[in-house]
Design a protein around this motif. Structure first.
Motif: not given
Length: 437
Positions: A8-15, A33-37, A26-29, A374-377
């Motif tokens: 999981x990579x957290x950033x206050x400035x995710x584009x 896999x997910x984008x959360x708060x 969040x990254x899997x394989x 930066x999109x799921x999938x």
């Protein structure tokens, strides 16, 4: 029980595709896999907190001359892709020249893939080439996974990749349209070009006028309308071309265009003297007024991509004067900070830079479902970019084979801190894959 995510990579400035905001990715394989708060990040085997360092998608550079095999002393897959990763670029598409053999038939594509295998630090795809006499081989290259076909309307600079005349362009466009392919064009009308009268930059610039570029762009528009092919104008330098391109798009023609960092950040007035051939490229860097018109074309969407046209050579070939030196600028590692420096000064945000340097090129190459956002999938190709930091360009710090650059000594904003390819930090082991269209 294992955590649900690898990273999981957290950033206050995710584009993200919907703009810049705090987020936890969040990254899997190897995929997103997910984008959360940002404050409710899920559990993962590893977590990286970037704070206020921006998180960008890996850039996609669809205009890179790797030159291997055949001219590996100019560049090579290992050095070019190291430079790409250092500049936040996680995918490149290699041009069919100046390698030997050029990628103009299926057997040459196989040779190039073999040269690249196991040497790439980022993902690599390949363009094919359209030259006189190879129309019958274009479909075979398409079926083997090239992303489209490059051609020249004027001399390419290397004898093994000659230009197409109007009859040749028509035949190639017709064939490429028949299987739904893409043609990418170096557009300068040879009838409008001349030999420089001396070795200085003003004479070189005058020898490749904007009118020659516009005439070739208008020719491509006519032929694309007649054949129905999807066409893309490479390394647009002349703002005079924006009018026919905008008119073509208004008529619904599938024609796009790119420009390059050097056309957006440098100007003819910046060239110090007749020995500063690091500034030489074709088509040439034009005056500051032209540069500002290119920015307007980018802002208006007439230009959809900003890519490097990374075209290196040996230092010996770059020496001399503007009449004789090789025409190419090496900026694969510097494109992101160079464009960001100029974009921010003109009121653009990081989301615009991502649109021009990641989303747009990915869409051009048909990679938009995997790369460029930066999109799921999507592949977890990500970049930690300290947008508010700055540095002075030191050629010794560049990763491409020969550290020649017109940016030497320039102060640029934005520092690439970390590059991830499919969720793993790009390091000392080449993990890049070879892509098929």
């Amino acid at each position: 029980m294992n955590p649900p995510f690898d990273l999981v990579i957290r950033s206050r400035r995710a584009v993200l595709p919907d703009g810049e905001r705090p987020a936890a990715v969040a990254v899997r394989d190897g995929r997103i896999a997910a984008i959360d708060d940002v404050d409710t990040a899920p559990a993962a085997a590893a977590t990286v907190d970037l704070g206020d360092v921006a998180l960008l998608p890996g850039l996609v550079d669809t205009h890179v001359h790797v030159n291997e095999p055949g001219r590996t002393e100019w560049e090579g897959f290992a050095t070019a892709t190291r430079a790409a990763a250092a500049g936040g670029v996680t995918t490149i598409v290699d041009m069919p020249l100046n390698s030997v053999p050029p990628t103009t038939e299926p057997s040459a594509l196989a040779v190039k893939r073999e040269a690249a295998a196991g040497r790439c630090f980022v993902d690599v795809g390949f363009w094919g080439g359209a030259v006189p006499g190879n129309v019958s081989r274009l479909r075979g290259l398409h079926e083997r996974g090239v992303f489209g076909f490059k051609c020249f309307t004027s001399d390419s600079g290397v004898p093994e990749f000659p230009p197409l005349n109007e009859e040749g362009l028509d035949a190639a466009f017709t064939e490429i349209a028949s299987f739904g392919g893409l043609v990418i064009v170096h557009a300068e009308d040879p009838g409008g070009l001349s030999e420089p009268l001396d070795g200085g930059y003003p004479a070189f610039l005058a020898s490749r006028p904007a009118s020659a570029e516009r005439a070739a762009v208008e020719q491509v528009v006519r032929l694309a309308e007649r054949t129905g092919v999807r066409a893309h104008i490479l390394h647009l330098s002349a703002a005079d071309c924006l009018e026919p391109l905008a008119e073509a798009r208004a008529r619904g023609l599938p024609i796009t265009a790119e420009t390059c960092p050097h056309y957006l950040t440098l100007s003819a007035e910046d060239v110090p003297g007749p020995d500063d051939t690091a500034f030489k490229c074709c088509p040439p860097i034009r005056d500051a007024g032209n540069r500002e018109e290119l920015w307007r074309g980018l802002t208006d969407g007439v230009i959809s991509c900003v890519v490097s046209d990374h075209s290196p050579c040996t230092p010996a070939l770059k020496r001399g004067d503007f009449a004789t030196a090789w025409g190419g600028i090496s900026s694969l590692q510097l494109g992101l900070p160079a464009v960001w420096t100029a974009a921010r000064a003109r009121g653009h945000g990081l989301e615009a830079v991502v649109r021009w340097m990641a989303e747009g090129p990915a869409a051009l190459a048909g990679l938009g479902s995997r790369k460029g956002g930066i999109a799921v999938g999507n592949d977890a190709d990500l970049v930690a970019f300290a947008a508010d930091d700055s540095f002075t360009v030191d050629p010794a710090a560049l990763r491409h084979r020969h550290p020649v650059t017109p940016y030497a000594g320039r102060a640029l904003s934005g520092v690439v801190r970390t590059t991830w390819l499919r969720g793993e930090i790009v390091g000392q082991t080449p993990r890049g894959g070879l892509l098929h269209a």
